[in-house]
Design a protein around this motif. Structure first.
Motif, PDB file in Angstrom:
ATOM      1  N   LYS A 237       0.838  -1.186   0.000  1.00 17.62           N
ATOM      2  CA  LYS A 237       0.000   0.000   0.000  1.00 17.62           C
ATOM      3  C   LYS A 237       0.882   1.249   0.000  1.00 17.62           C
ATOM      4  O   LYS A 237       2.035   1.187   0.450  1.00 17.62           O
ATOM      5  CB  LYS A 237      -0.880   0.012   1.256  1.00 17.62           C
ATOM      6  N   PRO A 238       0.347   2.368  -0.455  1.00 16.58           N
ATOM      7  CA  PRO A 238       1.150   3.599  -0.426  1.00 16.58           C
ATOM      8  C   PRO A 238       1.680   3.928   0.966  1.00 16.58           C
ATOM      9  O   PRO A 238       2.789   4.459   1.087  1.00 16.58           O
ATOM     10  CB  PRO A 238       0.160   4.664  -0.925  1.00 16.58           C
ATOM     11  N   GLU A 239       0.930   3.584   1.997  1.00 12.39           N
ATOM     12  CA  GLU A 239       1.391   3.867   3.359  1.00 12.39           C
ATOM     13  C   GLU A 239       2.531   2.976   3.814  1.00 12.39           C
ATOM     14  O   GLU A 239       3.083   3.183   4.896  1.00 12.39           O
ATOM     15  CB  GLU A 239       0.224   3.766   4.356  1.00 12.39           C
ATOM     16  N   ASP A 240       2.906   1.996   3.009  1.00 10.15           N
ATOM     17  CA  ASP A 240       4.094   1.184   3.301  1.00 10.15           C
ATOM     18  C   ASP A 240       5.376   1.871   2.816  1.00 10.15           C
ATOM     19  O   ASP A 240       6.481   1.375   3.085  1.00 10.15           O
ATOM     20  CB  ASP A 240       3.983  -0.187   2.630  1.00 10.15           C
ATOM     21  N   THR A 241       5.237   2.978   2.119  1.00  7.33           N
ATOM     22  CA  THR A 241       6.404   3.716   1.642  1.00  7.33           C
ATOM     23  C   THR A 241       7.259   4.181   2.811  1.00  7.33           C
ATOM     24  O   THR A 241       6.770   4.831   3.735  1.00  7.33           O
ATOM     25  CB  THR A 241       5.962   4.928   0.795  1.00  7.33           C
ATOM     26  N   ALA A 242       8.528   3.804   2.782  1.00  3.52           N
ATOM     27  CA  ALA A 242       9.439   4.120   3.885  1.00  3.52           C
ATOM     28  C   ALA A 242      10.826   3.609   3.538  1.00  3.52           C
ATOM     29  O   ALA A 242      11.014   2.867   2.566  1.00  3.52           O
ATOM     30  CB  ALA A 242       8.959   3.461   5.179  1.00  3.52           C
ATOM     31  N   VAL A 243      11.779   3.994   4.369  1.00  2.00           N
ATOM     32  CA  VAL A 243      13.080   3.348   4.353  1.00  2.00           C
ATOM     33  C   VAL A 243      13.023   2.191   5.353  1.00  2.00           C
ATOM     34  O   VAL A 243      12.618   2.388   6.500  1.00  2.00           O
ATOM     35  CB  VAL A 243      14.215   4.316   4.720  1.00  2.00           C
ATOM     36  N   TYR A 244      13.398   1.016   4.885  1.00  2.76           N
ATOM     37  CA  TYR A 244      13.338  -0.187   5.713  1.00  2.76           C
ATOM     38  C   TYR A 244      14.751  -0.551   6.169  1.00  2.76           C
ATOM     39  O   TYR A 244      15.675  -0.619   5.362  1.00  2.76           O
ATOM     40  CB  TYR A 244      12.723  -1.341   4.924  1.00  2.76           C
TER      41      TYR A 244
ATOM     42  N   GLN B  79      15.181   1.803   0.394  1.00  2.96           N
ATOM     43  CA  GLN B  79      13.953   2.566   0.152  1.00  2.96           C
ATOM     44  C   GLN B  79      12.903   1.691  -0.525  1.00  2.96           C
ATOM     45  O   GLN B  79      13.189   1.018  -1.512  1.00  2.96           O
ATOM     46  CB  GLN B  79      14.251   3.777  -0.735  1.00  2.96           C
ATOM     47  N   VAL B  80      11.694   1.750   0.011  1.00  2.54           N
ATOM     48  CA  VAL B  80      10.535   1.123  -0.620  1.00  2.54           C
ATOM     49  C   VAL B  80       9.520   2.226  -0.910  1.00  2.54           C
ATOM     50  O   VAL B  80       9.125   2.964  -0.007  1.00  2.54           O
ATOM     51  CB  VAL B  80       9.904   0.057   0.290  1.00  2.54           C
ATOM     52  N   THR B  81       9.134   2.341  -2.158  1.00  2.47           N
ATOM     53  CA  THR B  81       8.159   3.352  -2.569  1.00  2.47           C
ATOM     54  C   THR B  81       6.994   2.667  -3.273  1.00  2.47           C
ATOM     55  O   THR B  81       7.209   1.960  -4.260  1.00  2.47           O
ATOM     56  CB  THR B  81       8.800   4.387  -3.499  1.00  2.47           C
TER      57      THR B  81
END
Length: 117
Positions: A88-95, A112-114
């Motif tokens: 989902k877009p809200e999973d966008t983050a640096v992991y 990075q995951v976008t």
């Protein structure tokens, strides 16, 4: 020298999948607890998933990813994975992956995951 090297991040459309990998070296991987955090823009760092050391290998997930993400470990390869489905877009983050062995905690550099259409 301790190293945790993440890979597998990238750009994906909503509903897509990615698998993150974290290759570790320089410490006793097999007896370490492992996990993944993430930090989204403007938000606090969040623990996404964790897995304890063998033989139990208990897993835990933040509620927002339960049923979509799966954490696994391969002690033979000193690698921890995070399979991410139905992104989902809200999973966008640096992991970031981490390893905890006793009082020592080690961190990777992040990937990075976008998630965007």
């Amino acid at each position: 020298q301790v190293q945790l090297v993440e890979s597998g991040g990238g750009l994906v459309q909503p509903g897509g999948s990615l698998r993150l990998s974290c290759a570790a070296s320089g410490f006793t991987f097999s007896t370490s607890a492992l996990g993944w955090h993430r930090r989204a823009p403007g938000k606090e760092r969040e623990l996404v998933a964790s897995i304890t050391a063998p033989p139990v290998g208990n897993t835990n997930y933040v509620d927002s990813v339960k049923g979509r993400f799966t954490i696994t470990r391969d002690n033979a390869k000193n690698t921890v994975y995070l399979q991410m489905n139905s992104l989902k877009p809200e999973d966008t983050a640096v992991y970031y992956c981490y390893a905890r062995n006793g009082v020592q905690i080690y961190w990777g550099q992040g990937t990075q995951v976008t998630v965007t259409s």
